[in-house]
Design an enzyme around this catalytic site. Sequence first.
Site, mmCIF file in Angstrom:
data_model
loop_
_atom_site.group_PDB
_atom_site.id
_atom_site.type_symbol
_atom_site.label_atom_id
_atom_site.label_comp_id
_atom_site.label_asym_id
_atom_site.label_seq_id
_atom_site.Cartn_x
_atom_site.Cartn_y
_atom_site.Cartn_z
ATOM 1 N N LYS A 173 -7.733 77.068 -32.832
ATOM 2 C CA LYS A 173 -8.184 76.215 -33.932
ATOM 3 C C LYS A 173 -7.059 76.212 -34.966
ATOM 4 O O LYS A 173 -6.895 77.171 -35.721
ATOM 5 C CB LYS A 173 -9.476 76.820 -34.495
ATOM 6 C CG LYS A 173 -10.309 76.058 -35.506
ATOM 7 C CD LYS A 173 -9.669 75.386 -36.594
ATOM 8 C CE LYS A 173 -9.947 75.528 -37.996
ATOM 9 N NZ LYS A 173 -9.118 74.557 -38.744
ATOM 10 N N GLU A 248 -3.317 88.642 -39.977
ATOM 11 C CA GLU A 248 -2.014 88.552 -40.651
ATOM 12 C C GLU A 248 -2.249 87.727 -41.905
ATOM 13 O O GLU A 248 -2.441 86.520 -41.828
ATOM 14 C CB GLU A 248 -0.992 87.843 -39.759
ATOM 15 C CG GLU A 248 -0.588 88.600 -38.517
ATOM 16 C CD GLU A 248 0.108 89.907 -38.821
ATOM 17 O OE1 GLU A 248 0.586 90.093 -39.958
ATOM 18 O OE2 GLU A 248 0.155 90.761 -37.932
ATOM 19 N N CYS A 282 4.715 83.369 -45.438
ATOM 20 C CA CYS A 282 4.016 84.600 -45.810
ATOM 21 C C CYS A 282 5.024 85.672 -46.173
ATOM 22 O O CYS A 282 4.734 86.589 -46.928
ATOM 23 C CB CYS A 282 3.117 85.055 -44.680
ATOM 24 S SG CYS A 282 3.967 84.999 -43.122
ATOM 25 N N GLU A 382 -0.086 86.034 -54.935
ATOM 26 C CA GLU A 382 0.665 85.160 -54.037
ATOM 27 C C GLU A 382 0.549 83.704 -54.523
ATOM 28 O O GLU A 382 -0.546 83.215 -54.747
ATOM 29 C CB GLU A 382 0.101 85.257 -52.619
ATOM 30 C CG GLU A 382 0.884 84.417 -51.640
ATOM 31 C CD GLU A 382 0.302 84.434 -50.232
ATOM 32 O OE1 GLU A 382 -0.918 84.251 -50.090
ATOM 33 O OE2 GLU A 382 1.078 84.623 -49.288
HETATM 34 P P1 NDP Z 1 -6.336 79.587 -44.924
HETATM 35 O O1 NDP Z 1 -6.821 80.982 -44.941
HETATM 36 O O2 NDP Z 1 -6.931 78.618 -45.839
HETATM 37 O O3 NDP Z 1 -6.515 78.938 -43.457
HETATM 38 C C1 NDP Z 1 -6.035 79.543 -42.307
HETATM 39 C C2 NDP Z 1 -6.831 79.045 -41.112
HETATM 40 O O4 NDP Z 1 -8.167 79.517 -41.232
HETATM 41 C C3 NDP Z 1 -6.915 77.525 -41.010
HETATM 42 O O5 NDP Z 1 -6.918 77.153 -39.649
HETATM 43 C C4 NDP Z 1 -8.271 77.232 -41.639
HETATM 44 O O6 NDP Z 1 -8.838 76.015 -41.221
HETATM 45 C C5 NDP Z 1 -9.077 78.411 -41.120
HETATM 46 N N1 NDP Z 1 -10.290 78.718 -41.886
HETATM 47 C C6 NDP Z 1 -10.634 78.314 -43.126
HETATM 48 N N2 NDP Z 1 -11.859 78.803 -43.457
HETATM 49 C C7 NDP Z 1 -12.282 79.533 -42.394
HETATM 50 C C8 NDP Z 1 -13.465 80.289 -42.131
HETATM 51 N N3 NDP Z 1 -14.464 80.386 -43.017
HETATM 52 N N4 NDP Z 1 -13.571 80.928 -40.933
HETATM 53 C C9 NDP Z 1 -12.560 80.842 -40.023
HETATM 54 N N5 NDP Z 1 -11.438 80.128 -40.224
HETATM 55 C C10 NDP Z 1 -11.284 79.490 -41.397
HETATM 56 O O7 NDP Z 1 -4.758 79.675 -45.095
HETATM 57 P P2 NDP Z 1 -3.716 78.485 -45.127
HETATM 58 O O8 NDP Z 1 -3.807 77.640 -43.897
HETATM 59 O O9 NDP Z 1 -3.812 77.824 -46.442
HETATM 60 O O10 NDP Z 1 -2.350 79.307 -44.989
HETATM 61 C C11 NDP Z 1 -1.742 79.920 -46.073
HETATM 62 C C12 NDP Z 1 -2.026 81.408 -46.086
HETATM 63 O O11 NDP Z 1 -1.667 81.997 -44.842
HETATM 64 C C13 NDP Z 1 -1.204 82.113 -47.117
HETATM 65 O O12 NDP Z 1 -2.013 82.967 -47.878
HETATM 66 C C14 NDP Z 1 -0.202 82.929 -46.321
HETATM 67 O O13 NDP Z 1 0.236 84.081 -46.917
HETATM 68 C C15 NDP Z 1 -0.927 83.197 -45.067
HETATM 69 N N6 NDP Z 1 -0.011 83.416 -43.972
HETATM 70 C C16 NDP Z 1 0.181 84.688 -43.504
HETATM 71 C C17 NDP Z 1 1.077 84.954 -42.516
HETATM 72 C C18 NDP Z 1 1.251 86.342 -41.988
HETATM 73 O O14 NDP Z 1 1.684 86.491 -40.871
HETATM 74 N N7 NDP Z 1 0.930 87.363 -42.720
HETATM 75 C C19 NDP Z 1 1.878 83.883 -41.913
HETATM 76 C C20 NDP Z 1 1.597 82.582 -42.466
HETATM 77 C C21 NDP Z 1 0.672 82.383 -43.458
HETATM 78 P P3 NDP Z 1 -8.719 74.688 -42.149
HETATM 79 O O15 NDP Z 1 -7.275 74.355 -42.209
HETATM 80 O O16 NDP Z 1 -9.512 73.684 -41.392
HETATM 81 O O17 NDP Z 1 -9.308 75.043 -43.471
#
Ligand code: NDP
Length: 498
Positions: A173, A248, A282, A382
């Site tokens: 997803k 992560e 990230c 962040e």
């Molecule tokens: P989000 O947490 O908003 O979304 C991540 C994923 O989770 C998306 O596919 C999103 O879907 C999905 N999601 C949203 N709500 C739910 C839920 N209730 N249950 C399950 N899945 C859900 O993060 P972002 O996409 O905005 O990414 C940015 C964040 O990711 C930053 O905080 C960054 O630090 C972190 N990140 C961490 C990394 C690491 O390796 N540590 C690497 C890259 C990013 P949808 O898009 O449809 O909302």
Amino acid sequence: MVQEYGLFIDGKWRKSEGKRFETRNPATGEVLATFPLATKDELGGAAHAAKGAFEKWRKTTAPRRGEILLEAARIFRRKKEELGRVVTTEMGKVIAEGRGDVQEVIDFYEYAAGEGRRMFGETVPSELPNKMCLTVRMPVGPVGLITPWNFPMAIPAWKSGAALIAGCPFVLKPSSLTPLCAAKLVEVLDEAGFPPGVVNLLTGSGSVVGDGLVAHPDLRVISFTGGVDTGRHVYETAAKKMIKVGLELGGKNPIIAMDDANLELLMDGVMFGAFGTAGQRCTASSRLIVHQKIYDQVVDDLAKRAEKLRVGNPIDEKTDMGPVASADQEKKVLEYIEIGRKEGDTLITGGKKLAGGVYDKGFFIAPTVFAVDRRKRLALEEIFGPVLSVLKAKDFDDAVAIANSVKYGLSSSIYTNDLRWAFRAMQELEAGITYVNAPTIGAEVQLPFGGVKETGPTDTREAGTTALDEFTYWKTIYVDYSGRLQRAQIDTAKLTGG
Ligand code: NDP
């Protein structure tokens, strides 16, 4: 012509009953493709397909699984330019980084394919004669992969490559901002020849499809990359199901600049670490902690260097920094800039949305640098955008204390030519990754990737051989070929003469 995608379930692209959403270029606003919001039934269908494929896939030998993965890497290599452009147009990172995203897919799929011929366990001596003890990795079952938008092909590849080589069919997803990149990845996996049901793709909202995957009874692991709040929710839901999760999450990664640092090298690293991918990594270098003796000079250099960065359409080879990924991202970053102003942080450069010409069509923010007090929100939270917070430290110990004062612990860095500081930083920085004389970004696929504290509460690591840990469990095997009952702990006394 805008392409309309379906869902990829059980080896076929299928029409969805759900409503549709668009994915757009954040630099131009152009609609790139439309995707379905998968329904609950379709989610069930994808999980069911993954479960149905498990028995056959786990019995396909790991070297054979690796061959198919290697074929996928070959296709990616052939299509690197085309797919790099898809990454850039859908996510907004500059084209060199778009190609880099695809290169990371190639690197990891090749690496994981090789793991198909290793996947080492241990042989361990037995305390009894004519008995052999060993450990082997076993696939956990069908899994769910939930990914963000900032590495829209690389992160799905890290997760899918590890799941596939381990023997786990998956349902992916992706972020709703970058479904096209995920669809392109799945097209390649399909072309490479994975059997039906092993690879499945669902698009749709996090709250319906993401949440639904985490709660689904057939999925035995959830591998999630995203924000801390979403990660916490995923962790809680998965705990109720008693399944393993890989998390992560975010970062607030520090670079420490000691007074003996090579300032030219430091400045190159800071520009790349803070403003590469418009700060939306990230691992982005979002804090620069500077020894007081060089603080004024560093701040001066930073302003000059940041102002020279060319911000524009990321598909143009000359652009240094593209837009942020969405209207929501832009809003969030501008809100943080406002918080900085209100809390009294000193704006050194940037601090605004760019306007006029090409900027009016997309989400462009000027590379921004704030001088920040260590207790302020810009020093602790962040931002995930092109905003660098600079902090002044009295000495090494003070710099490490500032570095460790946040709830995150992903990446970290120190610039110094003094071995004492370098080695103490390696020991004392609370982070999953530490760089010496390089910025906080630049992970290589053959090494573990992940964090501590709220970045990585499950202590899982992606990439490297550790990537297998998320998708396998250890089985311990005892083979007794003595032909009689041998009792561990009881019969051993006789053997030692005790
Ligand atoms: P989000 O947490 O908003 O979304 C991540 C994923 O989770 C998306 O596919 C999103 O879907 C999905 N999601 C949203 N709500 C739910 C839920 N209730 N249950 C399950 N899945 C859900 O993060 P972002 O996409 O905005 O990414 C940015 C964040 O990711 C930053 O905080 C960054 O630090 C972190 N990140 C961490 C990394 C690491 O390796 N540590 C690497 C890259 C990013 P949808 O898009 O449809 O909302």
